[in-house]
Design an enzyme around this catalytic site. Structure first.
Site, PDB file in Angstrom:
ATOM      1  N   HIS A  32      39.488 -36.737  38.231  1.00 34.37           N
ATOM      2  CA  HIS A  32      38.536 -35.637  38.265  1.00 34.37           C
ATOM      3  C   HIS A  32      37.611 -35.796  37.085  1.00 34.37           C
ATOM      4  O   HIS A  32      38.080 -36.119  36.008  1.00 34.37           O
ATOM      5  CB  HIS A  32      39.280 -34.344  37.929  1.00 34.37           C
ATOM      6  CG  HIS A  32      39.673 -33.537  39.090  1.00 34.37           C
ATOM      7  ND1 HIS A  32      38.851 -33.312  40.128  1.00 34.37           N
ATOM      8  CD2 HIS A  32      40.818 -32.858  39.346  1.00 34.37           C
ATOM      9  CE1 HIS A  32      39.484 -32.536  40.992  1.00 34.37           C
ATOM     10  NE2 HIS A  32      40.675 -32.259  40.546  1.00 34.37           N
ATOM     11  N   SER A  50      43.170 -35.384  34.728  1.00 31.09           N
ATOM     12  CA  SER A  50      42.729 -36.494  33.901  1.00 31.09           C
ATOM     13  C   SER A  50      41.430 -37.041  34.463  1.00 31.09           C
ATOM     14  O   SER A  50      41.129 -36.867  35.640  1.00 31.09           O
ATOM     15  CB  SER A  50      43.770 -37.612  33.929  1.00 31.09           C
ATOM     16  OG  SER A  50      43.716 -38.229  35.197  1.00 31.09           O
ATOM     17  N   LYS A  51      40.688 -37.724  33.582  1.00 32.60           N
ATOM     18  CA  LYS A  51      39.371 -38.174  34.020  1.00 32.60           C
ATOM     19  C   LYS A  51      39.443 -39.263  35.091  1.00 32.60           C
ATOM     20  O   LYS A  51      38.467 -39.533  35.737  1.00 32.60           O
ATOM     21  CB  LYS A  51      38.468 -38.606  32.884  1.00 32.60           C
ATOM     22  CG  LYS A  51      39.048 -38.970  31.626  1.00 32.60           C
ATOM     23  CD  LYS A  51      37.946 -39.277  30.633  1.00 32.60           C
ATOM     24  CE  LYS A  51      38.556 -39.940  29.441  1.00 32.60           C
ATOM     25  NZ  LYS A  51      38.007 -39.726  28.198  1.00 32.60           N
ATOM     26  N   ARG A  52      40.608 -39.835  35.266  1.00 32.81           N
ATOM     27  CA  ARG A  52      40.682 -40.839  36.329  1.00 32.81           C
ATOM     28  C   ARG A  52      40.549 -40.207  37.704  1.00 32.81           C
ATOM     29  O   ARG A  52      40.046 -40.811  38.625  1.00 32.81           O
ATOM     30  CB  ARG A  52      41.997 -41.602  36.276  1.00 32.81           C
ATOM     31  CG  ARG A  52      42.209 -42.185  34.964  1.00 32.81           C
ATOM     32  CD  ARG A  52      42.828 -43.544  34.907  1.00 32.81           C
ATOM     33  NE  ARG A  52      42.936 -43.879  33.503  1.00 32.81           N
ATOM     34  CZ  ARG A  52      41.920 -44.244  32.747  1.00 32.81           C
ATOM     35  NH1 ARG A  52      40.723 -44.401  33.272  1.00 32.81           N
ATOM     36  NH2 ARG A  52      42.084 -44.494  31.474  1.00 32.81           N
ATOM     37  N   ARG A  59      32.724 -44.252  39.335  1.00 34.90           N
ATOM     38  CA  ARG A  59      34.116 -44.053  39.757  1.00 34.90           C
ATOM     39  C   ARG A  59      34.226 -44.001  41.290  1.00 34.90           C
ATOM     40  O   ARG A  59      35.070 -44.638  41.882  1.00 34.90           O
ATOM     41  CB  ARG A  59      34.658 -42.762  39.145  1.00 34.90           C
ATOM     42  CG  ARG A  59      36.161 -42.668  39.210  1.00 34.90           C
ATOM     43  CD  ARG A  59      36.723 -41.423  38.559  1.00 34.90           C
ATOM     44  NE  ARG A  59      36.409 -41.314  37.154  1.00 34.90           N
ATOM     45  CZ  ARG A  59      35.597 -40.405  36.616  1.00 34.90           C
ATOM     46  NH1 ARG A  59      35.003 -39.521  37.379  1.00 34.90           N
ATOM     47  NH2 ARG A  59      35.379 -40.366  35.327  1.00 34.90           N
TER      48      ARG A  59
END
Ligand code: GLU
Length: 482
Positions: free
Chosen positions: A259, A255-257, A470
């Site tokens: 990676h 998931s973009k959280r 991030r």
């Protein structure tokens, strides 16, 4: 079936950035097609109007093109079985829905949104599994047609058998069986006359003569519904193979959280497309020994599903980087110079940053000092002045996470849109403009002095900017203010 008849497809939905999972599925489809001298097709599934994003379609095609696999038929190329975009095929879905209604395999459902919400509420309260109670299933066709003609709003649902089982033979999982009683009478045509994914994908796979459907495991539970639809139409179903989804190192679904999931991020990072193909191939497959470095042609030559393993494939960026290094070491100095010129110091990129630094560079020896952060990857925040004076680390971390959400939602990555999102955020939170902007400036450039902020973020690009935001928020979450 002769080998010539192999036809496979990917069917991405243009709802966001081109996803690394799409590249993974595309690779296996492509290799399978090539192995069997078949055709690889791209079809755009754009019937979910609420999630549709116009620019996403071109981005997906560009990303797959960069990834280095060619398709034989698709929205940009056409082909014998087009159009290859679902929104251009609406009459077909409507026609085949009517066919199912006529045959008694589907029915009009007039239940209102309120009734369905009430039903769901009751089911939740009595701890029953959610699902449609088949309220409209027995309305006679004559009555249903009359109500529909009078303009009563309705959807069309598929009449799923209430007893028995439905099974299919998965290419790598073997027999997969579902009890029909656990399946819902699914909607196949929505009130706006757009098909749902299930109907459109079955109709298209049939008319596009798809022989093998190779897709992600998240679709396993949809396949019995598709098999039942094929039966109701009287069509032969394709073979189904479901590949395991890519995982984060902690085994959660990628998931973009955790990676970056956009193919474009890996391109921007300087991962070679042949490396990404090799790496994604290894996620599920091996050439029959412990060889890790192989080309896509070698993979095609040796390909078979019995070398596919069902363990959750871990997407490990460190391993990807190691592999990229292996490939780069084999390139000549001249090839390096050419690649650097094309991919890093390319003119289109330079031209975007030049106006931002023109005022401060007096001689080219100062150029790299003023622009190094446009060329580097992750920045090290330990040695940077973040958070700026007067800002608490935890607050800054929260701002960045929230701003990331806003940035994700931008339909275009322009200076105006980025600025608009930041201004709206400042107003919404009631924070000081200078606090947020200085924080962001350090996040993207590593320093308190940089070219104009929004222009810098725009030129740096969506992928790299989001990555830095991030990383900086992760860093700030852990940082203890003195
Ligand atoms: N549109 C679906 C997706 O976005 C396609 C699933 C399938 O391959 O049937 O993944």
């Amino acid at each position: 079936m002769t080998q010539k008849d192999v036809r496979v497809r990917i069917a991405p939905s243009p709802t966001g950035d081109p996803h690394i999972g799409t590249a993974y599925i595309a690779l296996f489809n492509y290799v399978f097609a090539k192995k069997h001298a078949g055709k690889f097709i791209i079809r755009i599934e754009d019937t979910d109007q609420t999630r549709y994003r116009a620019e996403s379609e071109a981005m997906i095609l560009d990303a797959i093109r960069w990834f280095g696999i060619q398709w034989d038929e698709g929205p940009d190329k056409g082909g014998e079985y087009g159009p290859y975009k679902q929104s251009a095929r609406l009459p077909l879905y409507q026609q085949w829905t009517e066919e199912l209604v006529k045959k008694g395999h589907a029915y009009y459902c007039f239940c209102t949104v309120d009734r369905l919400a009430e039903l769901r509420k009751k089911q939740t309260e009595s701890k029953l599994p959610p699902g449609y109670d088949r309220h409209c299933r027995n309305i006679s066709l004559a009555e249903a047609q009359e109500r529909a003609e009078k303009g009563e709003k309705h959807v069309v649902r598929f009449k799923v058998p209430t007893t028995g089982t439905t099974s299919f033979e998965d290419g790598i999982r073997g027999k997969v069986e579902f009890e029909n009683s656990k399946l819902d009478d699914l909607v196949i045509l929505k009130a706006d006359k757009f098909p749902t994914y299930h109907l459109a994908s079955v109709v298209d796979d049939h008319f596009m003569k798809i022989s093998h459907v190779i897709r992600g495991e998240e679709w396993v539970s949809s396949t019995p519904k598709h098999v039942l639809l094929y039966q109701a139409f009287g069509w032969e179903a394709p073979h189904f193979t479901h590949l395991n989804l890519l995982r984060n190192p902690d085994k959660s679904k990628i998931s973009k959280r955790k990676h970056p999931t956009s193919i474009l991020y890996y391109k921007r990072k300087g991962i070679l497309p042949e490396v990404l193909r090799n790496f994604l191939a290894l996620m599920g497959w091996n050439p029959g020994n412990d060889q890790e470095i192989f080309s896509t042609d070698e993979m095609i030559e040796k390909f078979s599903w019995d070398r596919f393993s069902l363990g959750g494939p871990v997407f490990d960026i460190q391993k990807l980087l190691w592999m990229n290094g292996q490939y780069l070491k084999k390139k000549t100095d001249r090839e390096w110079a050419q690649m650097l010129r094309n991919d890093v110091f390319n003119e289109d990129y330079l031209i975007q940053m030049i106006p931002l630094v023109k005022e401060r560079v007096n001689a080219f020896e100062e150029f790299i000092d003023n622009t190094y952060f446009f060329f580097s990857g992750d920045l090290n925040y330990e040695n940077s002045p973040i958070p700026p004076k007067g800002v608490v680390s935890k607050d800054a971390a929260d701002w960045l996470v929230e701003l990331l959400e806003k940035f994700e939602g931008l339909d275009q990555w322009t200076t105006e849109k980025i600025k608009g999102a930041c201004e709206a955020y400042v107003a919404e939170k009631g924070i000081k403009t200078k606090d947020l902007y200085m924080t962001l400036r350090i996040v993207v450039s590593g320093s308190m002095v940089s070219p104009p902020l929004f222009e810098t973020i725009q030129v740096l690009g969506k992928e790299m900017s989001r990555r830095r935001i991030r990383l900086a928020s992760d860093y700030l979450k852990k940082k203890k203010d003195s």
